[in-house]
Design a protein around this motif. Structure first.
Motif, mmCIF file in Angstrom:
data_model
loop_
_atom_site.group_PDB
_atom_site.id
_atom_site.type_symbol
_atom_site.label_atom_id
_atom_site.label_comp_id
_atom_site.label_asym_id
_atom_site.label_seq_id
_atom_site.Cartn_x
_atom_site.Cartn_y
_atom_site.Cartn_z
ATOM 1 N N VAL A 68 0.842 -1.188 0.000
ATOM 2 C CA VAL A 68 0.000 0.000 0.000
ATOM 3 C C VAL A 68 0.881 1.242 0.000
ATOM 4 N N PRO A 69 0.799 2.087 -1.032
ATOM 5 C CA PRO A 69 1.605 3.318 -1.049
ATOM 6 C C PRO A 69 1.096 4.309 -0.009
ATOM 7 N N LYS A 70 2.017 5.070 0.568
ATOM 8 C CA LYS A 70 1.608 6.078 1.541
ATOM 9 C C LYS A 70 0.848 7.207 0.856
ATOM 10 N N HIS A 71 1.320 7.592 -0.333
ATOM 11 C CA HIS A 71 0.660 8.674 -1.072
ATOM 12 C C HIS A 71 0.596 8.293 -2.543
ATOM 13 N N MET A 72 -0.616 8.265 -3.091
ATOM 14 C CA MET A 72 -0.812 7.992 -4.516
ATOM 15 C C MET A 72 -1.402 9.231 -5.176
ATOM 16 N N VAL A 73 -0.748 9.703 -6.217
ATOM 17 C CA VAL A 73 -1.292 10.778 -7.041
ATOM 18 C C VAL A 73 -1.913 10.143 -8.279
ATOM 19 N N VAL A 74 -3.172 10.448 -8.523
ATOM 20 C CA VAL A 74 -3.879 9.924 -9.685
ATOM 21 C C VAL A 74 -4.066 11.056 -10.685
ATOM 22 N N ILE A 75 -3.563 10.871 -11.891
ATOM 23 C CA ILE A 75 -3.747 11.858 -12.949
ATOM 24 C C ILE A 75 -4.979 11.450 -13.740
ATOM 25 N N GLY A 76 -6.055 12.212 -13.586
ATOM 26 C CA GLY A 76 -7.298 11.899 -14.278
ATOM 27 C C GLY A 76 -8.384 11.469 -13.319
ATOM 28 N N ALA A 77 -9.516 12.185 -13.328
ATOM 29 C CA ALA A 77 -10.633 11.883 -12.430
ATOM 30 C C ALA A 77 -11.734 11.126 -13.161
ATOM 31 N N GLY A 78 -11.335 10.244 -14.064
ATOM 32 C CA GLY A 78 -12.308 9.419 -14.765
ATOM 33 C C GLY A 78 -12.611 8.159 -13.994
#
Length: 476
Positions: A182-192
């Protein structure tokens, strides 16, 4: 050289459904797939594995946040990511095996390899290890003949030049369903759909999730009021949204990555993350198919151009369905086209109603819609009535502790015919099915309102909204 009535390039939802229906209609069928398993992106690395992970992560979050209220005492709850992935892989293997069984049952001949067009009646099958249709070192290729050919090659994730995917710190959905921790912080590019679903999985398991989206809101053309409600609920769960932010670049750094984004004010800032998920959408997979050699034309957006009355391309005898043609990239849309195209080939009245294709986001709560939203109806100058119902007063929703959400029905003001529906709430995907069926049959909101629904069920929320559209809601 083997000869068939129909050759299908691609073994995903569009291809395998077309193969089964063609066999039922007494055609001899060949299906060509470069993966070792059938099912395409959906079954192998998309719809099915993501839903398995969503289910597992939802159980985990429920154990932490809901069990106590039910009187269930569960101490020292831990997440075994390896076991979660093992379960996911087992489910994927079973559903893919199910497709293989369907091919054998229906006497569809399976070819493992990369299919490319030689002519409008010939398909070359190359060793799958070549990947691009080029002849492998061992020259293990063959050519088959077919009276008709269907291209059903699906789609692949879109990658940005400024966001170089390495499969570790910077990933696509293919990697996000197979993380080992489990990553501590995930950045997701795209709110689809893809970004929200996979972001939800890892948020439930403990990740901080930041979603960066260039558009001002969720779900594009879907109903604005409903999408705003979904956004508020997801924010309450802990997902952070940065709307109208442009990603300038992402770079792997140390054991993680850094994403540089530009805010609406023009200011740039760097965001550090353990993992960056690029989920900006998908594009048709057309590489190496030989389309230009035989004269298959593409649209301005780079999809295969077809006549939607019969799904034939610019080359007679060559057809295309699914993600590689215009329309929403949805497995259920592709399946409908798979049935329709071969029925048309057989002289039947194959049909796909593109105005009644539901969309679903499998977050928690789920988000689902069908037909037109309020903004679209206003743009078209169509007068409409709105019927709303809420999950909170519903008895079954209370028992399930699922009070968040509402359902909206939009009905023509003159005829009462249902024009669209939007739902945010538990099992929204199941609830929208009733309204999809109603719209397919041209039903009015009164038709739905006067249909007896079992009590106590979530389906009563549909009935309540239909009553509301007629101005006589009982439970509001």
């Amino acid at each position: 050289m083997k000869e068939f009535d129909l050759a299908i390039i691609g073994g995903g939802p569009a291809g395998y459904v077309a193969a089964v229906r063609a066999s039922q209609l007494k055609m001899s069928v060949a299906i060509i797939e470069k993966r070792a398993t059938l099912g395409g992106t959906c079954l192998n690395v998309g719809c099915i594995p993501s839903k398995a992970l969503l289910d597992s992560s939802e159980h985990y979050e429920s154990a932490h946040k809901r069990f106590a209220e039910h009187g269930i005492q569960a101490a020292e709850i831990k997440m075994d990511v390896a076991q979660m992935m093992k379960r996911k892989d087992k489910i994927v293997a079973e559903v893919c095996a199910g497709v293989d069984f369907l091919m054998k049952k229906n006497k569809v001949e399976r070819f493992l390899g990369f299919g490319s067009l030689v002519s409008a009646s010939e398909v070359k099958i190359s060793n799958p290890s070549t990947g691009s249709g080029q002849a492998p070192a061992d020259k293990s290729e063959q050519t088959i003949k077919a009276k008709k050919i269907i291209i059903a090659t699906g789609s692949v994730p879109i990658e940005l030049p400024t966001v170089p995917v390495d499969g570790k710190a910077i990933i696509t959905s293919d990697h996000a369903i197979a993380l080992t921790k489990v990553p501590k912080h995930m950045v997701v590019i795209g709110a689809g759909v893809i970004g929200l679903e996979l972001g939800s999985v890892w948020r439930r398991l403990g990740s901080k999730v930041t979603v960066v989206e260039a558009l001002p809101r969720l779900f594009g053309t879907a109903d604005r009021q409903g999408s705003n409600l979904a956004q508020r609920i997801l924010e309450q769960q802990g997902i952070e949204f940065l709307f109208e932010h442009k990603v300038e670049k992402a770079e792997a750094k140390g054991k993680g990555a850094v994403v540089t984004v530009k805010a609406p004010t023009g200011e740039s800032k760097a965001i550090e993350a353990d993992v960056v998920l690029c989920a900006i959408g998908r594009k048709p997979y057309l590489e190496g198919l030989g389309l230009d050699k035989v004269g298959v034309k593409l649209t301005e957006r780079g999809r295969i151009d077809v006549d939607f009355h019969n799904w034939q391309t610019s080359v007679p005898g060559v057809y295309a369905i699914g993600d590689c043609i215009n329309g929403p990239m949805l497995a259920h849309k592709a399946m409908e086209e798979g049935v329709a195209v071969v029925e048309v080939m057989a002289g039947q009245a194959g049909h796909v109603n593109y105005d009644v294709i539901p969309g679903v986001v499998y977050t928690h709560p789920e988000v689902a819609w069908v037909g037109l939203g309020e903004e679209e109806l206003k743009e078209k100058g169509i007068e409409y009535n709105v019927g709303r119902s809420f999950f909170k007063p519903n008895g079954r929703a209370k028992a399930m502790m699922e009070g968040d959400g509402q359902l909206k029905i939009l009905a023509d003001k003159k005829t009462d015919r249902i024009l669209g529906a939007f739902c945010v709430g538990a099992q929204a995907a199941q609830l929208i099915a009733e309204l999809t069926l109603a719209m397919e049959f041209g039903a009015s909101s009164e038709d739905v309102a006067r249909t007896c629904h079992a009590h106590p069920t979530l389906s009563e929320i549909v009935k309540d909204a239909a009553e509301s559209a007629g101005g006589w809601a009982i439970h509001q």
